[in-house]
Design a protein around this motif. Structure first.
Motif, PDB file in Angstrom:
ATOM      1  N   ALA A  41       0.992  -1.096   0.062  1.00 46.71           N
ATOM      2  CA  ALA A  41       0.081   0.045  -0.050  1.00 46.71           C
ATOM      3  C   ALA A  41       0.870   1.340   0.001  1.00 46.71           C
ATOM      4  CB  ALA A  41      -1.064  -0.153   1.117  1.00 46.71           C
ATOM      5  N   GLY A 100       1.301   2.972  -3.476  1.00 46.65           N
ATOM      6  CA  GLY A 100       0.276   3.468  -4.015  1.00 46.65           C
ATOM      7  C   GLY A 100       0.311   4.961  -4.498  1.00 46.65           C
ATOM      8  N   ASN A 137      -5.321   3.038  -7.033  1.00 43.27           N
ATOM      9  CA  ASN A 137      -3.916   2.660  -7.123  1.00 43.27           C
ATOM     10  C   ASN A 137      -3.503   2.055  -5.781  1.00 43.27           C
ATOM     11  OD1 ASN A 137      -3.216   5.265  -9.064  1.00 43.27           O
ATOM     12  ND2 ASN A 137      -2.874   3.115  -9.713  1.00 43.27           N
ATOM     13  N   LEU A 138      -4.068   2.389  -4.830  1.00 45.74           N
ATOM     14  CA  LEU A 138      -3.907   1.715  -3.333  1.00 45.74           C
ATOM     15  C   LEU A 138      -4.525   0.259  -3.327  1.00 45.74           C
ATOM     16  CD1 LEU A 138      -4.460   4.867  -1.050  1.00 45.74           C
ATOM     17  CD2 LEU A 138      -2.586   3.338  -1.056  1.00 45.74           C
ATOM     18  N   CYS A 142      -2.276  -1.985  -5.324  1.00 46.85           N
ATOM     19  CA  CYS A 142      -1.176  -2.432  -4.319  1.00 46.85           C
ATOM     20  C   CYS A 142      -1.308  -3.024  -3.095  1.00 46.85           C
ATOM     21  CB  CYS A 142      -0.387  -1.088  -4.106  1.00 46.85           C
ATOM     22  SG  CYS A 142       0.238  -0.126  -5.432  1.00 46.85           S
TER      23      CYS A 142
END
Ligand code: COA
Length: 168
Positions: A13, A16, A37-38, A41
């Protein structure tokens, strides 16, 4: 002295926001929300890879296994390589790193979508099909009019497989 080596690893994370910035630098990729995106990830880190050079994120592949498919299929969402790290085979190495993972050995297909004008992306996936010794088929997945209502070019579904990872 710090190594110049590029390290490939599963993202966390904490990557991200760096992924968000990298994707923004990698036109013509569509930027996602930082929240998206987090999630890539964290929840999807087993099917994603981060490439790090001297502490900087220089490459990223996001993806997931498509739910409820009889034949395990890795969907490659985005491939991003920072301009300064292109042309060195990094995109192919990142894909290979994911496919080499023990829990990916049953995967039989790769799918992705590409717009007709993204030559680098077509070249990458054609090269992967060759490397995997597998056929590549393409068809329309998301149509400019029907799905994007004129806001985005048509995305072609590229499907590579079947392949047998044990043989590669
Ligand atoms: C597409 C991208 C990921 C390629 O990264 P890369 O690390 O330079 O790619 P590689 O060095 O692994 O090259 C893979 C293959 O694609 C070819 N290729 C890469 N860039 C190319 C380009 N601009 N034009 C034509 N072919 C290209 C390479 O020659 C290689 O083919 P080969 O294996 O037959 O020799 C990178 O250019 C990028 O991030 N572009 C912007 C974002 C984007 O469009 N991503 C694609 C979404 S999948």
């Amino acid at each position: 002295m710090e190594s110049n080596e590029i390290i490939l690893r599963k993202p966390t994370a904490e990557d991200g926001i760096d992924v968000f910035d990298l994707v923004e630098r990698c036109a013509p990729l569509d930027p996602n929300s930082s929240y998206c995106n987090l999630l890539q990830c964290s929840h999807f880190s087993d099917t994603a890879v981060a490439a790090e050079k001297q502490g900087e994120l220089v490459g990223f592949v996001s993806g997931y296994q498509i739910p409820a498919r009889q034949e395990p299929t890795w969907f490659v969402w985005q491939v991003a390589v920072d301009a300064k790290a292109r042309g060195l085979g990094l995109a192919k190495k990142m894909v290979a790193e994911v496919l080499n993972r023990a829990d990916m050995q049953s995967v039989k297909y790769i799918e992705t979508t590409i717009t007709p004008d993204n030559e680098a992306s077509w070249a990458l996936f054609r090269s992967l099909a060759k490397q995997l010794d597998a056929p590549l088929e393409d068809s329309v997945m998301f149509d400019e009019t029907k799905h994007f209502k004129g806001r985005h070019g048509t995305e072609h579904l590229v499907r590579i497989g079947p392949f047998n990872l044990a043989g590669h």
